[in-house]
Design a protein around this motif. Structure first.
Motif, mmCIF file in Angstrom:
data_model
loop_
_atom_site.group_PDB
_atom_site.id
_atom_site.type_symbol
_atom_site.label_atom_id
_atom_site.label_comp_id
_atom_site.label_asym_id
_atom_site.label_seq_id
_atom_site.Cartn_x
_atom_site.Cartn_y
_atom_site.Cartn_z
ATOM 1 N N ALA A 15 97.016 62.138 28.458
ATOM 2 C CA ALA A 15 96.737 60.703 28.387
ATOM 3 C C ALA A 15 95.368 60.447 27.767
ATOM 4 O O ALA A 15 95.208 59.562 26.912
ATOM 5 C CB ALA A 15 96.813 60.079 29.776
ATOM 6 N N ALA A 16 94.367 61.225 28.175
ATOM 7 C CA ALA A 16 93.019 61.047 27.638
ATOM 8 C C ALA A 16 92.970 61.402 26.158
ATOM 9 O O ALA A 16 92.274 60.738 25.377
ATOM 10 C CB ALA A 16 92.026 61.901 28.428
ATOM 11 N N VAL A 53 88.322 60.932 27.035
ATOM 12 C CA VAL A 53 88.636 62.345 27.231
ATOM 13 C C VAL A 53 87.456 63.072 27.881
ATOM 14 O O VAL A 53 87.658 63.906 28.768
ATOM 15 C CB VAL A 53 89.093 63.014 25.916
ATOM 16 C CG1 VAL A 53 87.968 63.218 24.940
ATOM 17 C CG2 VAL A 53 89.795 64.317 26.189
ATOM 18 N N ALA A 54 86.243 62.759 27.503
ATOM 19 C CA ALA A 54 85.069 63.408 28.093
ATOM 20 C C ALA A 54 84.885 62.994 29.553
ATOM 21 O O ALA A 54 84.577 63.826 30.408
ATOM 22 C CB ALA A 54 83.818 63.074 27.283
ATOM 23 N N VAL A 55 85.084 61.715 29.826
ATOM 24 C CA VAL A 55 84.944 61.230 31.196
ATOM 25 C C VAL A 55 86.005 61.850 32.099
ATOM 26 O O VAL A 55 85.703 62.306 33.213
ATOM 27 C CB VAL A 55 85.015 59.686 31.237
ATOM 28 C CG1 VAL A 55 85.080 59.169 32.656
ATOM 29 C CG2 VAL A 55 83.830 59.087 30.501
ATOM 30 N N CYS A 56 87.238 61.910 31.626
ATOM 31 C CA CYS A 56 88.312 62.505 32.423
ATOM 32 C C CYS A 56 88.071 63.985 32.669
ATOM 33 O O CYS A 56 88.280 64.485 33.773
ATOM 34 C CB CYS A 56 89.664 62.296 31.739
ATOM 35 S SG CYS A 56 90.233 60.602 31.806
ATOM 36 N N ALA A 72 92.057 57.551 32.989
ATOM 37 C CA ALA A 72 92.987 57.785 31.876
ATOM 38 C C ALA A 72 93.994 56.656 31.734
ATOM 39 O O ALA A 72 94.551 56.452 30.656
ATOM 40 C CB ALA A 72 93.713 59.119 32.067
ATOM 41 N N THR A 73 94.235 55.915 32.797
ATOM 42 C CA THR A 73 95.146 54.767 32.753
ATOM 43 C C THR A 73 94.408 53.480 32.418
ATOM 44 O O THR A 73 94.874 52.679 31.598
ATOM 45 C CB THR A 73 95.857 54.603 34.104
ATOM 46 O OG1 THR A 73 96.536 55.815 34.410
ATOM 47 C CG2 THR A 73 96.849 53.472 34.077
ATOM 48 N N ALA A 74 93.264 53.270 33.038
ATOM 49 C CA ALA A 74 92.549 52.002 32.908
ATOM 50 C C ALA A 74 91.942 51.806 31.516
ATOM 51 O O ALA A 74 91.997 50.695 30.976
ATOM 52 C CB ALA A 74 91.457 51.905 33.963
ATOM 53 N N VAL A 75 91.385 52.846 30.954
ATOM 54 C CA VAL A 75 90.700 52.692 29.658
ATOM 55 C C VAL A 75 91.660 52.223 28.563
ATOM 56 O O VAL A 75 91.394 51.218 27.905
ATOM 57 C CB VAL A 75 89.951 53.985 29.264
ATOM 58 C CG1 VAL A 75 89.475 53.931 27.832
ATOM 59 C CG2 VAL A 75 88.782 54.210 30.201
ATOM 60 N N PRO A 76 92.798 52.901 28.341
ATOM 61 C CA PRO A 76 93.683 52.383 27.284
ATOM 62 C C PRO A 76 94.340 51.056 27.647
ATOM 63 O O PRO A 76 94.575 50.220 26.778
ATOM 64 C CB PRO A 76 94.726 53.490 27.096
ATOM 65 C CG PRO A 76 94.688 54.273 28.335
ATOM 66 C CD PRO A 76 93.299 54.166 28.868
ATOM 67 N N GLY A 77 94.615 50.846 28.935
ATOM 68 C CA GLY A 77 95.216 49.577 29.347
ATOM 69 C C GLY A 77 94.290 48.401 29.108
ATOM 70 O O GLY A 77 94.685 47.379 28.534
ATOM 71 N N LEU A 78 93.042 48.552 29.520
ATOM 72 C CA LEU A 78 92.068 47.479 29.308
ATOM 73 C C LEU A 78 91.734 47.317 27.828
ATOM 74 O O LEU A 78 91.540 46.201 27.347
ATOM 75 C CB LEU A 78 90.800 47.748 30.120
ATOM 76 C CG LEU A 78 90.961 47.652 31.635
ATOM 77 C CD1 LEU A 78 89.682 48.108 32.330
ATOM 78 C CD2 LEU A 78 91.347 46.253 32.053
ATOM 79 N N SER A 79 91.691 48.428 27.100
ATOM 80 C CA SER A 79 91.427 48.354 25.660
ATOM 81 C C SER A 79 92.545 47.631 24.930
ATOM 82 O O SER A 79 92.298 46.836 24.020
ATOM 83 C CB SER A 79 91.259 49.757 25.081
ATOM 84 O OG SER A 79 90.132 50.379 25.623
ATOM 85 N N LEU A 80 93.769 47.903 25.334
ATOM 86 C CA LEU A 80 94.910 47.227 24.724
ATOM 87 C C LEU A 80 94.855 45.724 24.979
ATOM 88 O O LEU A 80 95.062 44.923 24.066
ATOM 89 C CB LEU A 80 96.216 47.827 25.250
ATOM 90 C CG LEU A 80 97.507 47.423 24.570
ATOM 91 C CD1 LEU A 80 97.494 47.817 23.109
ATOM 92 C CD2 LEU A 80 98.690 48.085 25.264
ATOM 93 N N CYS A 81 94.532 45.346 26.214
ATOM 94 C CA CYS A 81 94.403 43.919 26.539
ATOM 95 C C CYS A 81 93.257 43.277 25.758
ATOM 96 O O CYS A 81 93.418 42.193 25.194
ATOM 97 C CB CYS A 81 94.179 43.738 28.038
ATOM 98 S SG CYS A 81 95.599 44.158 29.048
ATOM 99 N N ALA A 82 92.110 43.953 25.714
ATOM 100 C CA ALA A 82 90.959 43.412 24.994
ATOM 101 C C ALA A 82 91.243 43.304 23.505
ATOM 102 O O ALA A 82 90.829 42.348 22.848
ATOM 103 C CB ALA A 82 89.734 44.297 25.232
ATOM 104 N N ILE A 126 101.396 57.392 30.206
ATOM 105 C CA ILE A 126 101.188 58.765 30.676
ATOM 106 C C ILE A 126 100.148 58.792 31.798
ATOM 107 O O ILE A 126 100.276 59.552 32.761
ATOM 108 C CB ILE A 126 100.783 59.675 29.497
ATOM 109 C CG1 ILE A 126 101.938 59.795 28.510
ATOM 110 C CG2 ILE A 126 100.370 61.056 29.986
ATOM 111 C CD1 ILE A 126 101.570 60.419 27.188
ATOM 112 N N GLY A 127 99.125 57.948 31.698
ATOM 113 C CA GLY A 127 98.150 57.842 32.782
ATOM 114 C C GLY A 127 98.769 57.346 34.070
ATOM 115 O O GLY A 127 98.436 57.815 35.162
ATOM 116 N N GLU A 128 99.677 56.383 33.953
ATOM 117 C CA GLU A 128 100.401 55.905 35.143
ATOM 118 C C GLU A 128 101.224 57.033 35.760
ATOM 119 O O GLU A 128 101.290 57.169 36.980
ATOM 120 C CB GLU A 128 101.323 54.740 34.780
ATOM 121 C CG GLU A 128 100.624 53.431 34.592
ATOM 122 C CD GLU A 128 100.096 52.854 35.885
ATOM 123 O OE1 GLU A 128 100.729 53.044 36.947
ATOM 124 O OE2 GLU A 128 99.036 52.217 35.837
#
Length: 140
Positions: A15-16, A53-56, A72-82, A126-128
């Motif tokens: 996911a990352a 990826v580094a944070v995960c 790994a779930t929140a970053v792409p989800g929030l980025s997609l919304c933003a 995948i993060g979910e």
């Protein structure tokens, strides 16, 4: 395979890596998609996706697999919304409207746009999955 590095760790890293790939693609095209060359770039979205990826990995090294799965779930989800709401130079939902209404984009979606959004959606899903792979009561 040791108990410290289990299947959920692999899923978190996948996911990352999807997030990182989306961020690299976003930076490589400069946030510009479509024939009209509208700029959707936001450095916070781009660097957040790349840094995921580094944070995960750091969280997993600290044995915080649950928190790594959430990142790994929140970053792409929030980025997609933003990205769609318009925290960049232009709201990306206009690109979708332009394609569906054939206003400025008669050729359809830009392939880079589809790959970028697809990678962020895949990273989120995948993060979910990584979050729900852990069984209740399982040792962290």
């Amino acid at each position: 395979m040791s108990k410290k590095f289990n299947f959920s760790s692999i899923v978190i890293l996948i996911a990352a890596l999807c997030s990182c790939a989306a961020g690299i693609l976003f930076m490589s095209v400069g946030g510009v998609f479509g024939l009209m060359r509208y700029n959707y770039y936001n450095p916070v979205i781009a660097w957040g996706l790349v840094a995921c990826v580094a944070v995960c990995a750091a969280l997993m090294l600290c044995k915080l697999h649950g928190l790594a799965a959430v990142v790994a779930t929140a970053v792409p989800g929030l980025s997609l919304c933003a990205f769609f709401i318009g925290f960049g130079k232009r709201a990306a939902y206009w690109h979708v409207v332009d394609v569906f209404m054939k206003i400025d984009e008669p050729q359809g979606f830009d392939p880079n746009y589809l790959i970028f959004v697809g990678l962020m959606a895949a990273a989120f899903i995948i993060g979910e999955i990584a979050i729900y792979l852990r069984k209740p009561g399982q040792a962290k």
